[in-house]
Design an enzyme around this catalytic site. Structure first.
Site, PDB file in Angstrom:
ATOM      1  N   PRO A   1       0.835  -1.198   0.000  1.00 29.98           N
ATOM      2  CA  PRO A   1       0.000   0.000   0.000  1.00 29.98           C
ATOM      3  C   PRO A   1       0.871   1.250   0.000  1.00 29.98           C
ATOM      4  O   PRO A   1       1.768   1.382   0.824  1.00 29.98           O
ATOM      5  CB  PRO A   1      -0.787  -0.110   1.307  1.00 29.98           C
ATOM      6  CG  PRO A   1      -0.672  -1.524   1.727  1.00 29.98           C
ATOM      7  CD  PRO A   1       0.615  -2.011   1.187  1.00 29.98           C
ATOM      8  N   GLU A   2       0.617   2.119  -0.953  1.00 28.27           N
ATOM      9  CA  GLU A   2       1.284   3.414  -1.007  1.00 28.27           C
ATOM     10  C   GLU A   2       0.197   4.474  -0.819  1.00 28.27           C
ATOM     11  O   GLU A   2      -0.929   4.150  -0.443  1.00 28.27           O
ATOM     12  CB  GLU A   2       2.026   3.563  -2.342  1.00 28.27           C
ATOM     13  CG  GLU A   2       3.024   2.429  -2.598  1.00 28.27           C
ATOM     14  CD  GLU A   2       3.765   2.538  -3.921  1.00 28.27           C
ATOM     15  OE1 GLU A   2       3.956   3.672  -4.398  1.00 28.27           O
ATOM     16  OE2 GLU A   2       4.148   1.503  -4.483  1.00 28.27           O
TER      17      GLU A   2
ATOM     18  N   LYS B   1       2.057   7.276   3.921  1.00 24.22           N
ATOM     19  CA  LYS B   1       1.455   5.946   4.023  1.00 24.22           C
ATOM     20  C   LYS B   1       0.929   5.665   5.419  1.00 24.22           C
ATOM     21  O   LYS B   1       0.517   4.540   5.708  1.00 24.22           O
ATOM     22  CB  LYS B   1       2.489   4.888   3.634  1.00 24.22           C
ATOM     23  CG  LYS B   1       3.098   5.101   2.247  1.00 24.22           C
ATOM     24  CD  LYS B   1       4.275   4.179   2.002  1.00 24.22           C
ATOM     25  CE  LYS B   1       5.080   4.635   0.797  1.00 24.22           C
ATOM     26  NZ  LYS B   1       6.333   3.862   0.644  1.00 24.22           N
TER      27      LYS B   1
ATOM     28  N   ARG C   1      20.595  16.259  -4.000  1.00 25.99           N
ATOM     29  CA  ARG C   1      20.678  14.797  -3.879  1.00 25.99           C
ATOM     30  C   ARG C   1      21.389  14.211  -5.084  1.00 25.99           C
ATOM     31  O   ARG C   1      20.960  14.442  -6.217  1.00 25.99           O
ATOM     32  CB  ARG C   1      19.266  14.194  -3.801  1.00 25.99           C
ATOM     33  CG  ARG C   1      18.407  14.770  -2.717  1.00 25.99           C
ATOM     34  CD  ARG C   1      18.569  13.998  -1.460  1.00 25.99           C
ATOM     35  NE  ARG C   1      17.806  14.595  -0.376  1.00 25.99           N
ATOM     36  CZ  ARG C   1      17.552  13.975   0.764  1.00 25.99           C
ATOM     37  NH1 ARG C   1      17.978  12.766   0.943  1.00 25.99           N
ATOM     38  NH2 ARG C   1      16.877  14.584   1.701  1.00 25.99           N
TER      39      ARG C   1
ATOM     40  N   ARG D   1      18.667  -1.579  -5.861  1.00 27.22           N
ATOM     41  CA  ARG D   1      17.407  -1.007  -6.353  1.00 27.22           C
ATOM     42  C   ARG D   1      17.147  -1.401  -7.795  1.00 27.22           C
ATOM     43  O   ARG D   1      18.067  -1.648  -8.564  1.00 27.22           O
ATOM     44  CB  ARG D   1      17.461   0.525  -6.247  1.00 27.22           C
ATOM     45  CG  ARG D   1      17.028   1.040  -4.909  1.00 27.22           C
ATOM     46  CD  ARG D   1      15.542   1.350  -4.928  1.00 27.22           C
ATOM     47  NE  ARG D   1      15.035   1.601  -3.597  1.00 27.22           N
ATOM     48  CZ  ARG D   1      13.800   1.285  -3.239  1.00 27.22           C
ATOM     49  NH1 ARG D   1      12.974   0.720  -4.068  1.00 27.22           N
ATOM     50  NH2 ARG D   1      13.381   1.545  -2.016  1.00 27.22           N
TER      51      ARG D   1
END
Length: 272
Positions: free
Chosen positions: A2-3, A58, A151, A262
């Site tokens: 679930p997001e 969330k 980033r 990832r």
DNA sequence: CGATTATCCTGTGCGC
DNA sequence: TGCGCACAGGATAATC
């Protein structure tokens, strides 16, 4: 999995069903589900009336008339289900909230990554989730430009970092990158402001469309709404889980990109 | 400080 | 048919 869209769908289901009703009893049977504090703390809520159900990223926030807040996070396999008392408990039911006149709210979670906990202080500001960035549906483009600029990590890694934006996970990060026509493995800081503007628009567009469709239910059927029904947004997925299948925009094969631990689904023809 | 990795956990689906 | 194993991945602590 679930997001934000799935949690928002649950919030919209929970409010009309349980708000205004009194909690008669909170029963915790799974020791891992309430693990931040002694499970008995939930008894503080006995007799309290549910005032509102909020959400940040969330996290679901159950706000009570007393000012107390109960926080829920479903992590990977958690489900919140409305049930009538007396109906058989599903396997892996770890907590049951008994509401007067509204039946039960059950927390079911096979992998026990999900959790329930009482906020340490009353009110809508919950210290335990204060480290989260702004909710992904509330963040402005200017904020994203500033955050991404500092980033070096790949774009997708930044999108799923809850300290930057709260609510985006694996599925919607891939869908957002496709919608913005940006490669998920691009260093975030290398994006030009015009690209981040596009990204910000895609964050809103994809999440809003997914909320409209009541979220994504994958083949594993793990996410279901409060009444056990599947969402419909999985049918609109452009890249997630579609490696080797034709891109719905250009027809070329959707790829599975990987960096470190990832990975991401993307169309390397449409996304740059 | 930012980025990366290991950890938690069980059901599922694959290959042999 | 059955067994073993890789995989799924959100958040967090530990490490680089």
């Amino acid at each position: 999995m679930p997001e934000l869209p799935e949690v928002e769908t649950l919030r919209c289901d929970l409010r009309p069903r349980f708000v205004g009703h009194r909690l008669e009893r909170a029963e915790v049977t799974g020791p891992r589900t309430v693990r931040r504090h002694p499970p008995e703390l939930l008894a503080q809520l006995h007799g309290d009336v549910l005032a509102e159900v909020g959400r940040h990223g969330k996290y679901l926030l159950f706000q009570w008339a007393s000012g107390r807040a109960l926080v829920a996070h479903l992590r990977m396999s958690g489900q919140l289900l409305a049930s009538e008392p007396g109906t058989p408990l599903a396997r892996h039911t770890h907590a049951v909230l008994w509401f007067g006149g509204a039946g039960q709210l059950r927390f079911v979670d096979p992998r026990t990554f999900g959790e329930l906990f009482m906020a340490s202080s009353p009110g809508p500001q919950v210290a335990e989730i204060a480290h989260l960035g702004p909710d992904a549906l509330a963040a402005g483009a200017g904020y994203l430009v500033a955050e991404l600029a500092r980033r070096r990590a790949p774009l997708k890694s930044v999108l799923v970092d809850q300290r930057v934006l709260a609510g985006i996970g694996n599925i919607y990060a891939d869908e957002i990158c496709f919608d913005a026509r940006l490669r998920p493995d691009r260093p975030a800081a290398a994006l030009r402001p015009v690209h981040v503007q596009r990204l910000a628009a895609s964050v809103r567009r994809v999440l809003a469309a997914a909320v409209q469709a009541r979220g994504s239910t994958l083949a594993d059927g793990q996410y279901v709404d409060l009444n056990g029904q599947a969402g419909r947004y999985q049918g609109a997925h452009m890249v997630y889980g579609r490696a080797g299948q034709p891109c719905r925009r250009c027809g070329r094969e959707v790829a599975r990109l990987a960096w470190g631990a990832r990975q991401a689904y993307a169309c390397t023809h449409c996304q740059h």
